[in-house]
Design a protein around this motif. Structure first.
Motif, PDB file in Angstrom:
ATOM      1  N   LEU A 296      42.958  38.714  41.694  1.00 30.50           N
ATOM      2  CA  LEU A 296      43.189  38.059  42.973  1.00 30.50           C
ATOM      3  C   LEU A 296      44.288  37.016  42.839  1.00 30.50           C
ATOM      4  CD1 LEU A 296      39.494  37.507  44.029  1.00 30.50           C
ATOM      5  CD2 LEU A 296      41.104  39.048  45.107  1.00 30.50           C
ATOM      6  N   GLU A 297      45.092  36.908  43.881  1.00 32.12           N
ATOM      7  CA  GLU A 297      46.127  35.877  43.932  1.00 32.12           C
ATOM      8  C   GLU A 297      45.704  34.837  44.966  1.00 32.12           C
ATOM      9  OE1 GLU A 297      50.822  35.372  45.086  1.00 32.12           O
ATOM     10  OE2 GLU A 297      50.036  37.365  44.670  1.00 32.12           O
ATOM     11  N   ILE A 298      45.806  33.574  44.597  1.00 30.15           N
ATOM     12  CA  ILE A 298      45.437  32.469  45.492  1.00 30.15           C
ATOM     13  C   ILE A 298      46.714  31.727  45.856  1.00 30.15           C
ATOM     14  CG2 ILE A 298      44.098  30.347  45.733  1.00 30.15           C
ATOM     15  CD1 ILE A 298      42.275  31.510  43.448  1.00 30.15           C
TER      16      ILE A 298
ATOM     17  N   VAL B 177      44.907  28.448  52.773  1.00 27.56           N
ATOM     18  CA  VAL B 177      44.746  29.223  51.546  1.00 27.56           C
ATOM     19  C   VAL B 177      44.657  30.699  51.914  1.00 27.56           C
ATOM     20  CG1 VAL B 177      43.327  29.621  49.495  1.00 27.56           C
ATOM     21  CG2 VAL B 177      43.541  27.303  50.447  1.00 27.56           C
ATOM     22  N   ARG B 178      45.430  31.490  51.211  1.00 20.57           N
ATOM     23  CA  ARG B 178      45.405  32.941  51.388  1.00 20.57           C
ATOM     24  C   ARG B 178      45.006  33.558  50.053  1.00 20.57           C
ATOM     25  NH1 ARG B 178      49.917  37.131  51.594  1.00 20.57           N
ATOM     26  NH2 ARG B 178      48.984  38.816  52.791  1.00 20.57           N
ATOM     27  N   VAL B 179      43.997  34.419  50.098  1.00 24.49           N
ATOM     28  CA  VAL B 179      43.524  35.108  48.896  1.00 24.49           C
ATOM     29  C   VAL B 179      43.885  36.579  49.062  1.00 24.49           C
ATOM     30  CG1 VAL B 179      41.527  35.667  47.456  1.00 24.49           C
ATOM     31  CG2 VAL B 179      41.622  33.467  48.657  1.00 24.49           C
TER      32      VAL B 179
ATOM     33  N   THR C  11      42.361  37.435  52.765  1.00 23.54           N
ATOM     34  CA  THR C  11      41.627  36.560  53.672  1.00 23.54           C
ATOM     35  C   THR C  11      42.397  35.253  53.763  1.00 23.54           C
ATOM     36  OG1 THR C  11      40.252  35.693  51.860  1.00 23.54           O
ATOM     37  CG2 THR C  11      39.358  37.546  53.125  1.00 23.54           C
ATOM     38  N   GLU C  12      42.192  34.542  54.859  1.00 21.26           N
ATOM     39  CA  GLU C  12      42.872  33.265  55.062  1.00 21.26           C
ATOM     40  C   GLU C  12      41.849  32.199  55.394  1.00 21.26           C
ATOM     41  OE1 GLU C  12      46.371  33.443  57.446  1.00 21.26           O
ATOM     42  OE2 GLU C  12      46.937  35.400  56.650  1.00 21.26           O
ATOM     43  N   HIS C  13      42.117  30.994  54.875  1.00 19.80           N
ATOM     44  CA  HIS C  13      41.151  29.907  54.985  1.00 19.80           C
ATOM     45  C   HIS C  13      41.870  28.594  55.266  1.00 19.80           C
ATOM     46  CE1 HIS C  13      38.433  32.725  52.931  1.00 19.80           C
ATOM     47  NE2 HIS C  13      39.530  33.048  52.261  1.00 19.80           N
TER      48      HIS C  13
END
Length: 95
Positions: free
Chosen positions: A2-4, A20-22, A30-32
């Protein structure tokens, strides 16, 4: 793997705001939206630590325990210990 990706949204006011995008190997993501108070940053990361890498470390902690899709879309870092009581003890360990 996974890339953060951590982007600063607002670091002029407190709490600081981050996006934050994972991203997974298959391209799904996903985006947070995450907030972090200066007080929590100093207590959990240290005054000299950069906030971006600390946010990444928090996401690494979360991703070791749940899939990216289960992480809340919007939250404050202080909420993590509500779901994972070991968070503060683990995040305080030297990396």
């Amino acid at each position: 793997m996974l890339e953060i990706e951590v982007s600063f949204v607002d670091v002029e006011r407190s709490p600081w705001r981050f996006h934050v995008r994972v991203v997974d190997d298959d391209g799904s993501s996903t985006e947070h939206d995450v907030t972090l108070s200066r007080a929590d940053h100093e207590r959990l990361a240290g005054a000299d630590a950069a906030p971006g890498p600390f946010i990444s470390a928090c996401f690494e902690f979360l991703l070791a325990r749940e899939p990216k899709e289960s992480i809340l879309r919007s939250f404050d870092i202080s909420q993590i210990s509500t779901y994972f009581p070991e968070f503060e003890r683990e995040i305080l360990r030297p990396r």
